[in-house]
Write a protein that holds these residues in place. Structure first.
Motif, PDB file in Angstrom:
ATOM      1  N   LEU A  77       0.857  -1.185   0.000  1.00 24.73           N
ATOM      2  CA  LEU A  77       0.000   0.000   0.000  1.00 24.73           C
ATOM      3  C   LEU A  77       0.892   1.233   0.000  1.00 24.73           C
ATOM      4  O   LEU A  77       1.622   1.486   0.960  1.00 24.73           O
ATOM      5  N   ALA A  94      -7.809  -2.130   4.255  1.00 23.30           N
ATOM      6  CA  ALA A  94      -7.126  -3.050   3.345  1.00 23.30           C
ATOM      7  C   ALA A  94      -6.597  -4.269   4.092  1.00 23.30           C
ATOM      8  O   ALA A  94      -6.727  -5.412   3.627  1.00 23.30           O
ATOM      9  N   LEU A 132      -1.477  -1.388  -4.092  1.00 23.71           N
ATOM     10  CA  LEU A 132      -2.538  -0.398  -3.946  1.00 23.71           C
ATOM     11  C   LEU A 132      -1.844   0.936  -3.772  1.00 23.71           C
ATOM     12  O   LEU A 132      -0.889   1.049  -3.002  1.00 23.71           O
ATOM     13  N   VAL A 155      -3.846  -1.342  -8.288  1.00 24.51           N
ATOM     14  CA  VAL A 155      -5.143  -0.702  -8.080  1.00 24.51           C
ATOM     15  C   VAL A 155      -4.874   0.706  -7.574  1.00 24.51           C
ATOM     16  O   VAL A 155      -4.198   0.886  -6.559  1.00 24.51           O
ATOM     17  N   LEU A 157      -6.104   4.213  -5.952  1.00 27.46           N
ATOM     18  CA  LEU A 157      -7.118   4.737  -5.052  1.00 27.46           C
ATOM     19  C   LEU A 157      -7.254   6.238  -5.278  1.00 27.46           C
ATOM     20  O   LEU A 157      -6.249   6.952  -5.327  1.00 27.46           O
ATOM     21  N   THR A 169      -9.570   1.200 -10.697  1.00 27.07           N
ATOM     22  CA  THR A 169      -9.543   2.293  -9.726  1.00 27.07           C
ATOM     23  C   THR A 169     -10.636   2.097  -8.684  1.00 27.07           C
ATOM     24  O   THR A 169     -11.665   1.479  -8.955  1.00 27.07           O
ATOM     25  N   GLY A 313     -10.384  -1.343  -2.092  1.00 23.66           N
ATOM     26  CA  GLY A 313      -9.141  -1.440  -2.853  1.00 23.66           C
ATOM     27  C   GLY A 313      -8.559  -2.836  -2.810  1.00 23.66           C
ATOM     28  O   GLY A 313      -8.122  -3.376  -3.836  1.00 23.66           O
ATOM     29  N   MET A 314      -8.563  -3.463  -1.625  1.00 25.58           N
ATOM     30  CA  MET A 314      -8.018  -4.808  -1.504  1.00 25.58           C
ATOM     31  C   MET A 314      -8.896  -5.812  -2.236  1.00 25.58           C
ATOM     32  O   MET A 314      -8.391  -6.729  -2.899  1.00 25.58           O
ATOM     33  N   LEU A 317      -8.069  -5.544  -5.861  1.00 27.83           N
ATOM     34  CA  LEU A 317      -6.796  -6.193  -6.189  1.00 27.83           C
ATOM     35  C   LEU A 317      -6.963  -7.702  -6.250  1.00 27.83           C
ATOM     36  O   LEU A 317      -6.436  -8.364  -7.165  1.00 27.83           O
TER      37      LEU A 317
END
Length: 348
Positions: A77, A94, A132, A155, A157, A169, A313-314, A317
């Motif tokens: 991240l 996440a 991320l 990904v 953010l 995104t 976000g996670m 991914l």
């Protein structure tokens, strides 16, 4: 091998032991413990397998699994320097979803805040399954992803969906947040606005500026003056004082700030100039940090669901890694009305 309650050594439980105790196949145990059970195993069965595994003290052999799958089960991240609690919430969300899938999340703040960062690993591709990254730390990604083809799954953010360097995104509905703020102030009769904007060049702040300009342009006689400031309270004080002292005939009755730190600086500047909040000047923020309720009057601001950003976000991914489409619907935000906004003060 593990130690029993009497100090004797016992064999480490295996997936076969879990399967036997739960009354399911070994394949079902593998699916559940690997987080791939949905659509293949019922929720009730999955819960029974997890409960049985916990009771027996079973832990998957991640090293062996990683050798089989070619995955490290580690995500990175990337965020700006940790000066904003929002990113702590993103990490929490996440990490929570990652843990449910036996993934780990390494938090990597860009050393220069929003500039390039060196690869923190001997080889990111060997150490990571995916990345991320906040759009505010986008410049840090060049060295991290390298020139390999294919690049490490990414990904983004809070990033422009049309120009994102990532595979997908995850965004907040920032435009709606600004619409809520602007409509709230317009209903109070405010027509002259000062936009205390972030000096950071980023899509996330560009969206706020565009939507504020668009929303106020719909009402004739409304003005917006924009001044930029670095994201510190001290710089915001200076920028606000300068803007208020040079406002001329379009003296603002409301200040719309790109984040809560800037709003805190606007508070200090207003008070130094003898202005009362909200009697003489309404002020709004964006984020709903702890700071928003630590100042008086408490700050009207837009609440951003930081943990949801990290969690989505996670999930995105994981979807990319599994070759699935990720959910790209913007996450909703909420205007929190407190004591820093009120009716526009009459001007001579």
């Amino acid at each position: 091998m593990t130690s029993g309650p009497d100090g004797t050594t016992t064999a480490r439980p295996t997936s076969r032991d879990v399967a036997r105790a739960a009354g399911v196949s070994q394949a079902a145990v593998s699916l559940v413990m690997g987080g791939k059970w949905r659509g293949r195993v019922s929720e009730t069965t999955a819960e029974r397998v997890r409960a049985t595994a916990e009771h027996l003290g079973y832990r998957p052999n991640l090293a062996a699994r990683n050798l089989r799958t070619g995955r490290t089960r580690t995500a990175l991240l990337v965020v700006p320097a940790l000066t904003n609690e929002f990113f702590a919430g993103v990490y929490t969300g996440a990490a929570r979803i990652a843990a449910q899938h036996d993934f780990g999340v390494v938090l990597y703040p860009s050393p220069e805040g929003t500039g390039p960062a060196r690869d923190p690993f001997p080889s990111a591709r060997a150490a990571l399954d995916g990345i991320l990254a906040s759009s505010m730390a986008a410049d840090a990604l060049t060295d991290l992803r390298g020139a390999d083809t294919p690049a490490i799954p990414l990904v983004m953010l809070d990033s422009d969906p049309a120009g994102s360097p990532g595979d997908t995104t995850v965004n907040l509905d920032l435009a709606d947040g600004i619409r809520q703020i602007t409509d709230h102030l317009l209903e109070f009769g405010h027509r002259n606005f000062l936009h205390l904007a972030s000096a950071v060049e980023s899509w996330t702040f560009d969206v706020r500026a565009r939507e504020l300009a668009h929303r106020t342009a719909q009402l004739p006689g409304t003005t917006v003056r924009t001044v930029r400031s670095p994201l510190t309270v001290e710089d915001a004080v200076t920028a606000t004082e300068t803007a208020l002292r040079t406002s001329g005939l379009t003296e603002p009755t409301a200040i719309v700030c790109d984040d809560d730190k800037l709003a805190a600086g606007a508070y200090k500047a207003a008070r130094r100039m003898g202005l009362r909040i909200p009697d003489d000047l309404s002020i709004t923020g964006f984020d709903d940090l702890t700071l928003a309720t630590a100042i008086e009057p408490e700050l009207t601001t837009v609440r951003l669901p930081a943990e949801d950003v990290g969690a989505h976000g996670m999930r995105a991914l994981l979807a990319v890694l599994d070759g699935h489409e990720a959910d790209t619907a913007p996450l909703p935000v909420e205007l929190i009305v407190r004591g820093s906004t009120g009716p526009a003060a009459p001007r001579p």
